[in-house]
Structures are given as structure tokens and as C-alpha cells.
Design a protein around this motif. Structure first.
Motif, PDB file in Angstrom:
ATOM      1  N   UNK A  32       0.821  -1.212   0.000  1.00 42.74           N
ATOM      2  CA  UNK A  32       0.000   0.000   0.000  1.00 42.74           C
ATOM      3  C   UNK A  32       0.856   1.265   0.000  1.00 42.74           C
ATOM      4  N   UNK A  33       2.108   1.119  -0.404  1.00 44.81           N
ATOM      5  CA  UNK A  33       3.012   2.268  -0.364  1.00 44.81           C
ATOM      6  C   UNK A  33       2.569   3.365  -1.329  1.00 44.81           C
ATOM      7  N   UNK A  34       1.910   2.996  -2.418  1.00 41.62           N
ATOM      8  CA  UNK A  34       1.436   4.017  -3.363  1.00 41.62           C
ATOM      9  C   UNK A  34       0.318   4.857  -2.761  1.00 41.62           C
ATOM     10  N   UNK A  35      -0.334   4.323  -1.731  1.00 40.20           N
ATOM     11  CA  UNK A  35      -1.421   5.041  -1.071  1.00 40.20           C
ATOM     12  C   UNK A  35      -0.920   5.889   0.109  1.00 40.20           C
ATOM     13  N   UNK A  36       0.377   5.811   0.385  1.00 40.95           N
ATOM     14  CA  UNK A  36       0.937   6.500   1.551  1.00 40.95           C
ATOM     15  C   UNK A  36       0.801   8.010   1.371  1.00 40.95           C
ATOM     16  N   UNK A  37       0.348   8.680   2.424  1.00 47.57           N
ATOM     17  CA  UNK A  37       0.140  10.121   2.412  1.00 47.57           C
ATOM     18  C   UNK A  37       1.456  10.855   2.102  1.00 47.57           C
ATOM     19  N   UNK A  38       1.441  11.666   1.056  1.00 46.77           N
ATOM     20  CA  UNK A  38       2.655  12.356   0.608  1.00 46.77           C
ATOM     21  C   UNK A  38       3.188  13.346   1.652  1.00 46.77           C
ATOM     22  N   UNK A  39       2.294  14.015   2.347  1.00 47.31           N
ATOM     23  CA  UNK A  39       2.721  14.958   3.385  1.00 47.31           C
ATOM     24  C   UNK A  39       3.423  14.212   4.522  1.00 47.31           C
ATOM     25  N   UNK A  40       2.859  13.083   4.922  1.00 50.81           N
ATOM     26  CA  UNK A  40       3.454  12.250   5.979  1.00 50.81           C
ATOM     27  C   UNK A  40       4.817  11.729   5.520  1.00 50.81           C
ATOM     28  N   UNK A  95      29.225   2.513   7.604  1.00 50.72           N
ATOM     29  CA  UNK A  95      28.272   1.778   6.760  1.00 50.72           C
ATOM     30  C   UNK A  95      26.837   2.012   7.231  1.00 50.72           C
ATOM     31  N   UNK A  96      26.670   2.094   8.531  1.00 51.26           N
ATOM     32  CA  UNK A  96      25.351   2.376   9.098  1.00 51.26           C
ATOM     33  C   UNK A  96      24.855   3.740   8.621  1.00 51.26           C
ATOM     34  N   UNK A  97      25.723   4.735   8.680  1.00 50.28           N
ATOM     35  CA  UNK A  97      25.363   6.096   8.247  1.00 50.28           C
ATOM     36  C   UNK A  97      25.012   6.089   6.758  1.00 50.28           C
ATOM     37  N   UNK A  98      25.793   5.374   5.962  1.00 53.00           N
ATOM     38  CA  UNK A  98      25.503   5.280   4.525  1.00 53.00           C
ATOM     39  C   UNK A  98      24.133   4.643   4.311  1.00 53.00           C
ATOM     40  N   UNK A  99      23.848   3.570   5.046  1.00 51.74           N
ATOM     41  CA  UNK A  99      22.538   2.917   4.944  1.00 51.74           C
ATOM     42  C   UNK A  99      21.400   3.853   5.322  1.00 51.74           C
ATOM     43  N   UNK A 100      21.620   4.656   6.347  1.00 51.24           N
ATOM     44  CA  UNK A 100      20.598   5.624   6.779  1.00 51.24           C
ATOM     45  C   UNK A 100      20.374   6.681   5.694  1.00 51.24           C
ATOM     46  N   UNK A 101      21.465   7.148   5.103  1.00 53.36           N
ATOM     47  CA  UNK A 101      21.341   8.146   4.040  1.00 53.36           C
ATOM     48  C   UNK A 101      20.610   7.556   2.839  1.00 53.36           C
ATOM     49  N   UNK A 102      20.940   6.335   2.492  1.00 54.55           N
ATOM     50  CA  UNK A 102      20.278   5.672   1.363  1.00 54.55           C
ATOM     51  C   UNK A 102      18.787   5.485   1.635  1.00 54.55           C
ATOM     52  N   UNK A 103      18.450   5.126   2.871  1.00 57.79           N
ATOM     53  CA  UNK A 103      17.038   4.964   3.214  1.00 57.79           C
ATOM     54  C   UNK A 103      16.319   6.307   3.120  1.00 57.79           C
ATOM     55  N   UNK A 104      16.933   7.340   3.647  1.00 55.87           N
ATOM     56  CA  UNK A 104      16.353   8.682   3.580  1.00 55.87           C
ATOM     57  C   UNK A 104      16.121   9.076   2.125  1.00 55.87           C
ATOM     58  N   UNK A 116      11.841  10.006  -1.233  1.00 57.45           N
ATOM     59  CA  UNK A 116      11.280  11.063  -2.088  1.00 57.45           C
ATOM     60  C   UNK A 116      11.859  10.995  -3.488  1.00 57.45           C
ATOM     61  N   UNK A 117      11.097  11.306  -4.514  1.00 55.97           N
ATOM     62  CA  UNK A 117       9.738  11.840  -4.486  1.00 55.97           C
ATOM     63  C   UNK A 117       8.680  10.771  -4.151  1.00 55.97           C
ATOM     64  N   UNK A 118       8.983   9.509  -4.430  1.00 56.41           N
ATOM     65  CA  UNK A 118       8.129   8.398  -3.998  1.00 56.41           C
ATOM     66  C   UNK A 118       9.053   7.355  -3.388  1.00 56.41           C
ATOM     67  N   UNK A 119       8.492   6.409  -2.678  1.00 57.49           N
ATOM     68  CA  UNK A 119       9.314   5.387  -2.032  1.00 57.49           C
ATOM     69  C   UNK A 119       9.849   4.408  -3.083  1.00 57.49           C
ATOM     70  N   UNK A 120      11.159   4.312  -3.138  1.00 59.48           N
ATOM     71  CA  UNK A 120      11.826   3.330  -3.996  1.00 59.48           C
ATOM     72  C   UNK A 120      12.053   2.096  -3.125  1.00 59.48           C
ATOM     73  N   UNK A 121      11.178   1.110  -3.286  1.00 62.47           N
ATOM     74  CA  UNK A 121      11.197  -0.061  -2.406  1.00 62.47           C
ATOM     75  C   UNK A 121      12.514  -0.817  -2.452  1.00 62.47           C
ATOM     76  N   UNK A 122      13.087  -0.973  -3.634  1.00 62.12           N
ATOM     77  CA  UNK A 122      14.342  -1.722  -3.764  1.00 62.12           C
ATOM     78  C   UNK A 122      15.458  -1.027  -2.991  1.00 62.12           C
ATOM     79  N   UNK A 139      15.051   1.174  -0.520  1.00 62.09           N
ATOM     80  CA  UNK A 139      14.664   1.134   0.891  1.00 62.09           C
ATOM     81  C   UNK A 139      15.075  -0.210   1.505  1.00 62.09           C
ATOM     82  N   UNK A 140      14.745  -1.308   0.826  1.00 61.77           N
ATOM     83  CA  UNK A 140      15.058  -2.646   1.329  1.00 61.77           C
ATOM     84  C   UNK A 140      16.565  -2.888   1.411  1.00 61.77           C
ATOM     85  N   UNK A 141      17.303  -2.424   0.403  1.00 59.20           N
ATOM     86  CA  UNK A 141      18.763  -2.590   0.406  1.00 59.20           C
ATOM     87  C   UNK A 141      19.382  -1.776   1.542  1.00 59.20           C
ATOM     88  N   UNK A 142      18.855  -0.581   1.767  1.00 62.28           N
ATOM     89  CA  UNK A 142      19.351   0.281   2.850  1.00 62.28           C
ATOM     90  C   UNK A 142      19.068  -0.358   4.206  1.00 62.28           C
TER      91      UNK A 142
END
Length: 141
Positions: A41-49, A93-102, A106-112, A114-117
């Protein structure tokens, strides 16, 4: 001048505790994204949130980056030098993973991404805690 073992131990302990506190602050937002991905349901996720979570993650990543800089400035006692370097590398490596997740939000969630991060963060966290355990055991000897 020899490194102050007590100072080093206190600083490492403070960095780990502050990292955990920030992680606890970020975790509920991470769970919201993770749940939306898992429920497809990630496509339904509120953009402001999503923007709010992105800003929160950005703040957390900056905080972790400051901790990494502190780790780099610490003078480790000789008996933990190798483990200190492993800790610093894992924290980086942790910091890099956090940056990649962040960045994955945006602009939309890139699941791949996000999961790799997430995997990168998990692997780094495991190494961080194993290394901290070794450092603690060596300092207590």
C-alpha cells in the motif's frame, strides 16, 4: 600521550546510547513505511506524511554523521585499536545505509533502495554491537 581509557570508554558508551535513542525516535516512522511496503500500500501513503518522515530521517542521519565524526576523533587505547577501526567502519556503513534509506523516500518510495538500505543498516548494526562487545571485554581486562 597515552589515550585515556576511561574517557574513551565513556565516549563510546555515550555514542552507542545516543545512537539507540535516536533509533527509538525514528523507529515508529520506519515501521509505518515498512508496513505500507509489506501490505503493498506504499502508493497510497500520504505524501505529506512521507515528507515529514523524510525530514525526520534526514535529521537522524545528520545526527549519526556527527557521531561518526566523534568516533574518528577518539584516541583508542592500543589494545582496542583494531576493534575501534572495525567499529568506525561499521558505523560509517550504518550512516551510509541511513542516508540511502532517507534518499529512497522522495519523491516516492523506492522499495528496492529502501530494502537494500535496511539490510545495510542491519548488517552494520550487527557488526557495531559485536565490535562494542569486544571493545568492552578488552577494556575490562
Amino acid at each position: 600521550m597515552r589515550p585515556n581509557t576511561g574517557f574513551y570508554a565513556r565516549e563510546i558508551n555515550e555514542i552507542v546510547q545516543n545512537t539507540e535513542k535516536m533509533g527509538e525516535r525514528l523507529h515508529p516512522s520506519y515501521e509505518e513505511i515498512r508496513q505500507a511496503i509489506d501490505d503493498k500500500k506504499i502508493t497510497e501513503f500520504d505524501q505529506e506524511k512521507l515528507s515529514e518522515i523524510h525530514e525526520l530521517f534526514k535529521e537522524g542521519t545528520q545526527f549519526y554523521q556527527l557521531n561518526l565524526e566523534k568516533i574518528g576523533l577518539l584516541k583508542a587505547p592500543a589494545k582496542v585499536m583494531g576493534n575501534h577501526r572495525s567499529f568506525e567502519k561499521a558505523y560509517a556503513q550504518y550512516v551510509i545505509g541511513c542516508q540511502e534509506m532517507t534518499d529512497s523516500l522522495l519523491p516516492t518510495v523506492d522499495e528496492a533502495v529502501f530494502n537494500a538500505a535496511e539490510k545495510k543498516q542491519d548488517d552494520a548494526t550487527d557488526t557495531i554491537y559485536k565490535t562494542i562487545q569486544k571493545i568492552t571485554n578488552l577494556l575490562l581486562k
